[in-house]
Write an enzyme that holds these catalytic residues in place. Structure first.
Site, PDB file in Angstrom:
ATOM      1  CB  THR A 209      29.312 -68.357 -24.446  1.00 35.60           C
ATOM      2  OG1 THR A 209      29.626 -67.607 -23.299  1.00 35.60           O
ATOM      3  CG2 THR A 209      28.207 -67.709 -25.222  1.00 35.60           C
ATOM      4  NE  ARG A 237      31.534 -59.769 -17.602  1.00 38.21           N
ATOM      5  CZ  ARG A 237      31.516 -60.691 -18.551  1.00 38.21           C
ATOM      6  NH1 ARG A 237      30.574 -61.621 -18.556  1.00 38.21           N
ATOM      7  NH2 ARG A 237      32.428 -60.701 -19.498  1.00 38.21           N
ATOM      8  CB  VAL A 238      25.920 -57.065 -18.402  1.00 35.44           C
ATOM      9  CG1 VAL A 238      25.351 -57.458 -19.753  1.00 35.44           C
ATOM     10  CG2 VAL A 238      24.803 -57.022 -17.355  1.00 35.44           C
ATOM     11  N   GLY A 239      28.124 -59.299 -19.736  1.00 31.83           N
ATOM     12  CA  GLY A 239      29.118 -59.509 -20.796  1.00 31.83           C
ATOM     13  C   GLY A 239      28.578 -59.113 -22.154  1.00 31.83           C
ATOM     14  CG  ASP A 240      30.418 -61.038 -25.494  1.00 30.08           C
ATOM     15  OD1 ASP A 240      30.584 -61.596 -24.385  1.00 30.08           O
ATOM     16  OD2 ASP A 240      30.537 -61.638 -26.576  1.00 30.08           O
ATOM     17  N   GLY A 261      33.882 -65.700 -25.819  1.00 30.83           N
ATOM     18  CA  GLY A 261      35.217 -65.305 -25.403  1.00 30.83           C
ATOM     19  C   GLY A 261      35.154 -64.263 -24.312  1.00 30.83           C
ATOM     20  N   GLY A 263      34.290 -61.320 -22.817  1.00 27.02           N
ATOM     21  CA  GLY A 263      33.223 -60.402 -23.206  1.00 27.02           C
ATOM     22  C   GLY A 263      33.565 -58.925 -23.255  1.00 27.02           C
TER      23      GLY A 263
HETATM   24  N1  ASP Z   1      31.461 -63.995 -23.768  1.00 26.61           N
HETATM   25  C1  ASP Z   1      30.997 -64.487 -22.495  1.00 26.61           C
HETATM   26  C2  ASP Z   1      31.032 -63.349 -21.502  1.00 26.61           C
HETATM   27  O1  ASP Z   1      31.990 -62.621 -21.489  1.00 26.61           O
HETATM   28  C3  ASP Z   1      31.783 -65.624 -21.967  1.00 26.61           C
HETATM   29  C4  ASP Z   1      32.060 -66.738 -22.929  1.00 26.61           C
HETATM   30  O2  ASP Z   1      31.905 -66.591 -24.119  1.00 26.61           O
HETATM   31  O3  ASP Z   1      32.447 -67.816 -22.481  1.00 26.61           O
HETATM   32  O4  ASP Z   1      30.148 -63.248 -20.707  1.00 26.61           O
END
Ligand code: ASP
Length: 343
Positions: A209, A237-240, A261, A263
Site C-alpha cells: 500500500t 473484501r474491503v481493507g483498512d 499492513g 488490514g
Molecule cells: N492494509 C492493506 C489492506 O489490508 C494492505 C497493505 O497495506 O498492504 O488492504
C-alpha cells in the site's frame, strides 16, 4: 552478576522496543510510505533502486505543490498519484489480485482542519483512486462510495477512467497464480470448510500500500492512503485503507496518519484514530503513541504493519513491526530522507 544480568535484560527489552521506530525528523512537510516492502532476503539492487526512485519522485511531486502554495491535501494527492502510477507499489497500476483474478482498489483522504474525508472502495476503473476519494470528499454528500457506484461517480466527475486490465501486471499475476497452485494442492488434503478460507499473503511482496501525510503553510494537516489490498483477498473484501480511523486519519489538534499492513487488524484496532486519541487524550508524542499501537497492541495481536505519523509541529515518525517499511520524508527546505529497513 545478577545486577549485570538484569540490566542486560532491560537493555535488550528496550532495544527491542525501539527497534521498529525511526528517529523523529523535524520540519517535515510531507511524509510517505510505500508499504512494508519485501523481506531483506528478497530485496535486489534493482528493486531497491526502483523503490527509492519512486519514493523520491512522489516526495518531489508533493513538495512542488506545497512550494507553489498548494494545501496539504494537494501534496498528499500529488504524492500518492505518483505512486499509484508506478507498478512497483501495490496501488493503482500494479495492484495485487483478488481470489477472483480481479484488481479492486481502495483509497481514502482526510483533512485535519475540517475533519472532512472521502473514500472509495472496490473500484476497478478509476486510474487514480486517491483523486476519486478526494472527489467524494469535495463533490458529494458522502464519505465512502463503493464498487460500481464509485466507478461511475468518478467518471461523472471527469476523472480518468481506464479498462480494468490497466491495473494488472505480470509480477502480481505470477504471485496470485502461485497462491492458487498452492491452494489447489492443499485443498486435496483439507476438509471442505477449511478450503473455503483463502490463503493470506505469506510474502511481504504481496503487501505494498502507499500513503502520505502532509502539513502545509497554513498549519493544516492531511492524510491519504491508496491500495490494491491484500493478495488473494476475497472479491468484495474491503481493507483498512479506505476506512477513516483505521488506515487514514487527520486531526489538526494532533497528527496525520497513514497505515499499511494486515488490514483486518487495522480496522479492529482503529489504528490511525487510536494513535490520534493517545496523542490528544494521553498527551503522548506521535512516536510514543504509534509505538504503543503498532509495536505493542498490534504486535501482541499478531497484526503485521506500520504507521507514518506527522504531528502538527512538523515532527515525522514511523513505527513498524515488520522487517522494513518503504518510507520517506521531505522537509520544508527540500531535504529528502528515504529508508527501507533500519538504516
Ligand atoms: N492494509 C492493506 C489492506 O489490508 C494492505 C497493505 O497495506 O498492504 O488492504
Amino acid at each position: 552478576m545478577l545486577r549485570i544480568l538484569i540490566s542486560g535484560m532491560v537493555l535488550f527489552t528496550m532495544t527491542n522496543m525501539i527497534q521498529a521506530a525511526d528517529q523523529v525528523v523535524a520540519d517535515v512537510v510531507l511524509g510517505i510510505h510505500g508499504g512494508i516492502g519485501v523481506d531483506k532476503k528478497e530485496m535486489t539492487p534493482e528493486l531497491d533502486k526502483e523503490v527509492r526512485a519512486g519514493l523520491k519522485s512522489a516526495l518531489e511531486a508533493g513538495h512542488a505543490k506545497l512550494k507553489a502554495g498548494g494545501s496539504s491535501l494537494d501534496a498528499v494527492e500529488a504524492a500518492i498519484r505518483v505512486m499509484e502510477d508506478l507498478p512497483v507499489f501495490n496501488a493503482g497500476k500494479g495492484a495485487v489480485f483478488t481470489n477472483a483474478g480481479t484488481n479492486e482498489l481502495d483509497a481514502s483522504i482526510m483533512e485535519g482542519k475540517t475533519k472532512k474525508a472521502g473514500a472509495m472502495a472496490g473500484v476497478m476503473t478509476v486510474k487514480n483512486p486517491i483523486s476519486g476519494a478526494r472527489a467524494v470528499m469535495e463533490k458529494s454528500k458522502h464519505v465512502l462510495l463503493i464498487g460500481k457506484g464509485a466507478d461511475s461517480f468518478a467518471k461523472q466527475q471527469g476523472l480518468e477512467i481506464v479498462d480494468p486490465s490497466y491495473f494488472a501486471t505480470e509480477p502480481r499475476r505470477k504471485a496470485i497464480e502461485e497462491i492458487w497452485k498452492r491452494e489447489e494442492e492443499a485443498k486435496k488434503k483439507r476438509s471442505d470448510a477449511e478450503s473455503l478460507q483463502p490463503e493470506l499473503p505469506k510474502k511481504k511482496s504481496e503487501y505494498g500500500t502507499v500513503g502520505a501525510v502532509s502539513l502545509d503553510g497554513m498549519g493544516n494537516l492531511a492524510a491519504g492512503t491508496s491500495t490494491g489490498g491484500m493478495t488473494n483477498k476475497m472479491a468484495g473484501r474491503v481493507g483498512d485503507s479506505p476506512i477513516i480511523g483505521a488506515g487514514t486519519y487527520a486531526d489538526n489538534d494532533a497528527a496525520a496518519i497513514s497505515c499499511t499492513g494486515h488490514g483486518e487488524f487495522f480496522i479492529r484496532y482503529a489504528v490511525s484514530h487510536e494513535i490520534v486519541s493517545q496523542m490528544k487524550y494521553k498527551g503522548l508524542s506521535g512516536a510514543a503513541a504509534s509505538d504503543d499501537v503498532i509495536n505493542k497492541q498490534l504486535k501482541n495481536a499478531g497484526g503485521e504493519g506500520a504507521a507514518i505519523v506527522l504531528d502538527r509541529a512538523g515532527k515525522f515518525v514511523t513505527a513498524y513491526n515488520s522487517e522494513g517499511l518503504y518510507r520517506g520524508c521531505i522537509t520544508k527546505d527540500g531535504t529528502v530522507q528515504i529508508k527501507i529497513y533500519e538504516e
